[in-house]
Design a protein around this motif. Structure first.
Motif, PDB file in Angstrom:
ATOM      1  N   GLU A   1       0.746  -1.171   0.010  1.00 41.95           N
ATOM      2  CA  GLU A   1      -0.036  -0.049  -0.019  1.00 41.95           C
ATOM      3  C   GLU A   1       0.993   1.311  -0.020  1.00 41.95           C
ATOM      4  O   GLU A   1       0.656   2.167  -0.712  1.00 41.95           O
TER       5      GLU A   1
ATOM      6  N   THR B   1       2.395   6.340  -6.499  1.00 44.46           N
ATOM      7  CA  THR B   1       1.852   5.244  -5.430  1.00 44.46           C
ATOM      8  C   THR B   1       1.190   3.941  -5.871  1.00 44.46           C
ATOM      9  O   THR B   1       0.725   3.937  -7.307  1.00 44.46           O
ATOM     10  N   ALA B   2       0.879   3.221  -5.075  1.00 42.79           N
ATOM     11  CA  ALA B   2       0.157   1.951  -5.552  1.00 42.79           C
ATOM     12  C   ALA B   2      -0.984   2.103  -6.165  1.00 42.79           C
ATOM     13  O   ALA B   2      -1.448   1.512  -7.170  1.00 42.79           O
ATOM     14  N   LYS B   3      -1.812   3.167  -5.576  1.00 52.01           N
ATOM     15  CA  LYS B   3      -3.128   3.453  -6.164  1.00 52.01           C
ATOM     16  C   LYS B   3      -2.991   3.967  -7.670  1.00 52.01           C
ATOM     17  O   LYS B   3      -3.882   3.582  -8.542  1.00 52.01           O
TER      18      LYS B   3
ATOM     19  N   LEU C   1      -2.035   1.142 -10.170  1.00 53.19           N
ATOM     20  CA  LEU C   1      -3.074   0.154 -10.466  1.00 53.19           C
ATOM     21  C   LEU C   1      -4.046   0.939 -11.456  1.00 53.19           C
ATOM     22  O   LEU C   1      -4.627   0.052 -12.409  1.00 53.19           O
TER      23      LEU C   1
ATOM     24  N   GLN D   1      -2.510  -5.847  -8.077  1.00 51.87           N
ATOM     25  CA  GLN D   1      -3.002  -6.122  -6.786  1.00 51.87           C
ATOM     26  C   GLN D   1      -2.329  -5.011  -5.589  1.00 51.87           C
ATOM     27  O   GLN D   1      -0.860  -4.889  -5.798  1.00 51.87           O
ATOM     28  N   ILE D   2      -2.967  -4.513  -4.724  1.00 52.42           N
ATOM     29  CA  ILE D   2      -2.379  -3.812  -3.684  1.00 52.42           C
ATOM     30  C   ILE D   2      -2.621  -4.330  -2.575  1.00 52.42           C
ATOM     31  O   ILE D   2      -3.620  -4.962  -2.250  1.00 52.42           O
TER      32      ILE D   2
ATOM     33  N   GLU E   1      -2.357  -4.561   1.512  1.00 59.27           N
ATOM     34  CA  GLU E   1      -3.001  -3.945   2.744  1.00 59.27           C
ATOM     35  C   GLU E   1      -1.583  -3.887   3.527  1.00 59.27           C
ATOM     36  O   GLU E   1      -1.059  -4.809   3.960  1.00 59.27           O
TER      37      GLU E   1
END
Lengths: 289, 357
Positions: free
Chosen positions: B217, B250-252, B255, B262-263, B265
């Motif tokens: 994340e 960032t991961a977001k 994606l 996949q992120i 958590e």
């Protein structure tokens, strides 16, 4: 006359010369950035833009190189209309793109297509440092990948002339992924017996050097070309030492086993033709058969 | 506390206050329980707010946290029977990359990762997790071995980038990275990559050509470090935070771009707060992705990986003017018009060329 006048300085006035200055048109002469020799631009052009005094290879833009390398300077261009968008909405990127387009007369840092070299049909990709320092973003990555795929499909040899500062920062991760994309396409093409000749020209660094440019079946370079991964300044800061002058030149890379051959510009076409002749038939060219 | 990041200061202060109140109530025998309860409630709320909306720059600081678990931490916690293997068989054993054999829920795999040091001495030995060519070549050797013995490959990505040194250049840093990219594209075994900390540039990608790329994340991944970008863009490396926001690291973001699948958590406050929790989440992610990939044969795996990277990128087709429409172009005319300009720019010599690694 007093004694002290003997020591006073005579005064002179400058009178403007009557002779008119000779009118030298812009661009008629040219000064070599390496040795400072001044020569006629026309002479320089005839000399393939190599300094007649020190052999310095001037940087070429994509179309100049195509003109010198392909038979009759003729290229059937692929994806001429492809251009960058601003996928990250990166500050200042859209404006910079317009500026680079106007400056270089190109839509992005690479021109791709097919043509002939010494009579042998080939697919070529030619990078141009004058567009955004030759940096690779989505467009350059896509065009090069399509060129590799075209070579694969048409069973033609592939020649890429690289010059680049690396990945295009303004497309960050998307630029980085073009390294994987182009290399994966080469894996397919070369795995199927395709011939790929990579020519490093000045300068080729960063993400381009660390992807398709280093993956030729034959890696050639122009004399004096800067070739490396990390920038000289970064390395000097890391190791806290001055690096030798020839560091990361084509000759340095040749010495360290990273290149097959350093080829003078005047011999480039003949060298490529010779290599192609070892692999291909002139008519309906097909390598690997 | 040294382990807290600057943006975590409000929480640290609040916790400090609670602690003071608690000791005060013991010392003086005054009942602050209601007040303490209220503050603890507020602290919890504050934490939730803070950590649920971290900025890219805050994530960057978490990803670089000196206590953040490293590849070896995760390998120890996720796999069993890990056996480390050494050397590239050509020059040396680069400690900036570790790798070997291990079992994931009983399935033999090859696991490889960038390895940062735990302290200064360790960091010097491991070049701060920045590999030389021999590191990439060790990784390649282990991957070829995995391919031969039909073992899935799992990589952990955590590096600021390939090592920028003269010896690395002499031994072909570019070639080592490039070769990994091409060879990874051709392996007929599942490859799953996990970005656990900082994914910096080509040095990260050299372990990153996977069928699936997962990302913690708070991990980051970019073509150039935000510090490097800031110094090129604004001639000021201290504006890294600002660059981090602009660069979509960032991961977001990734994606959304389809670069990762996949992120994973993280525990509240970052991976370093709870290694066990983090390792468990990664293990779940790896296992479910592996189950999917094991259904594919070698050819399908190569095709799957190719398609993943083939479609990355954004571009458009410009409206061509009629004259240009023919696509046939001759360089002769271009040569003349472009000549003077390019000589002028060449004479200027070094343009501000952002060299990105």
């Amino acid at each position: 006359m007093q004694i002290k006048d003997l020591f006073s300085k005579k005064k002179y006035a400058t009178i403007p010369s009557e002779r008119p200055k000779r009118d030298i048109p812009e661009g008629l002469m040219n000064k070599c950035s390496k040795c400072g020799t001044i020569q006629y631009s026309k002479e320089l052009e005839k000399n393939l833009k190599v300094c007649s005094s020190c052999g310095h290879h001037y940087r070429l833009n994509a179309w100049e190189r195509i003109g010198m390398t392909l038979d009759d300077g003729h290229l059937t261009e692929y994806d001429a209309a492809m251009e960058s968008v601003d996928p990250l909405s990166f500050p200042g990127y859209a404006g910079k793109l317009e500026q680079q387009k106007a400056k270089s007369n190109l839509r992005d840092s690479v021109v791709t297509g097919d043509g002939k070299i010494g009579g042998f049909p080939v697919v070529v990709a030619v990078m141009s440092f004058d567009f955004f320092t030759g940096s690779m973003g989505s467009v350059a990555g896509e065009k090069i990948t399509r060129a590799i795929e075209a070579a694969h499909e048409k069973k033609l040899p592939l020649i890429i002339f690289s010059t680049s500062s690396g990945a295009r920062m303004q497309e960050s991760i998307l630029s980085l992924m073009q390294m994987a994309k182009t290399s994966a396409a080469l894996a397919k093409f070369q795995g199927a017996g395709g011939l790929y000749i990579s020519v490093f020209t000045d300068p080729t660094t960063g993400g381009v050097s660390a992807s398709f440019a280093s993956l030729g079946d034959y890696n050639l370079a122009e004399p004096g070309a800067l070739i490396g991964f990390a920038g000289r300044i970064v390395i000097e800061q890391t190791i806290r030492q001055k690096l030798p002058d020839n560091f990361q030149t084509a000759e340095f890379n040749l010495q360290h086993g990273q290149l097959d051959k350093v080829v003078h510009r005047k011999d480039m076409k003949a060298t490529l033709t010779k290599l192609l002749d070892m692999h291909c038939e002139k008519e309906g060219s097909f390598h690997g058969e | 506390m040294a382990n807290e990041l600057p943006f975590e200061k409000p929480i640290v202060e609040l916790r400090q206050k609670i602690k003071e109140l608690k000791s005060l109530s013991v010392d003086k025998g005054i009942d602050f329980s209601e007040e303490i309860l209220r503050l603890e409630e507020r602290c919890k709320q504050l934490e939730e707010e803070l950590y649920s909306e971290l900025t890219a720059a805050q994530k960057m600081h978490l990803a670089r946290h000196h206590q953040r678990p490293t590849s070896l931490d995760f390998i120890g916690a996720i796999f069993s029977d890990f056996m480390e293997l050494h050397g590239d068989r050509l020059f040396a054993d680069d400690l900036a990359i570790v790798g070997g054999l291990a079992k994931l829920n009983g399935v033999p795999v090859t696991v490889i990762g960038h390895q940062r040091g735990k302290d200064t001495r360790d960091n010097i030995a491991r070049f701060f997790g920045s590999p030389h060519p021999e590191g990439f070549r060790k990784a390649l050797r282990l991957m070829q071995q995995a391919n031969k013995f039909n073992r899935p490959i799992i990589t952990f990505i955590d590096t600021k980038g390939a090592y920028p040194g003269n010896t690395a250049e002499e031994r072909g840093q570019s070639e080592a990275i490039a070769r990994n990219l091409r060879e990874m594209a051709g392996f007929g075994v599942p490859i799953i990559c996990v970005v656990i900390g900082e994914g910096g540039s080509g040095g990260a990608l050299a372990l990153g050509v996977g069928n699936r790329v997962l990302m913690l994340e708070n991990a980051i991944y970019s073509a150039i470090s935000p510090n490097g970008a800031a110094s090129i863009l604004w001639k000021d490396a201290s504006r890294a935070d600002q660059a981090a926001e602009a660069m979509k690291i960032t991961a977001k973001d990734l994606l959304e771009f389809g670069i990762i699948e996949q992120i994973i958590e993280e525990p509240q406050g970052g991976a370093h707060r709870d290694l066990e929790f983090q390792a468990e989440r990664i293990k779940e992610g790896l296992w479910s992705q592996l189950q999917e990939l094991l259904k594919l044969n070698a050819e399908e795996l190569i095709e799957d990986r190719y398609n993943k990277f083939r479609k990355i990128g954004y571009f458009q087709m410009a409206e061509l003017e009629a004259a240009e429409d023919g696509l046939e172009q001759s360089a002769a005319t271009e040569l003349n018009s472009g000549l003077n300009d390019s000589i002028a720019s060449d004479a200027k010599g070094q343009e501000a060329a952002p060299t990105l690694n």
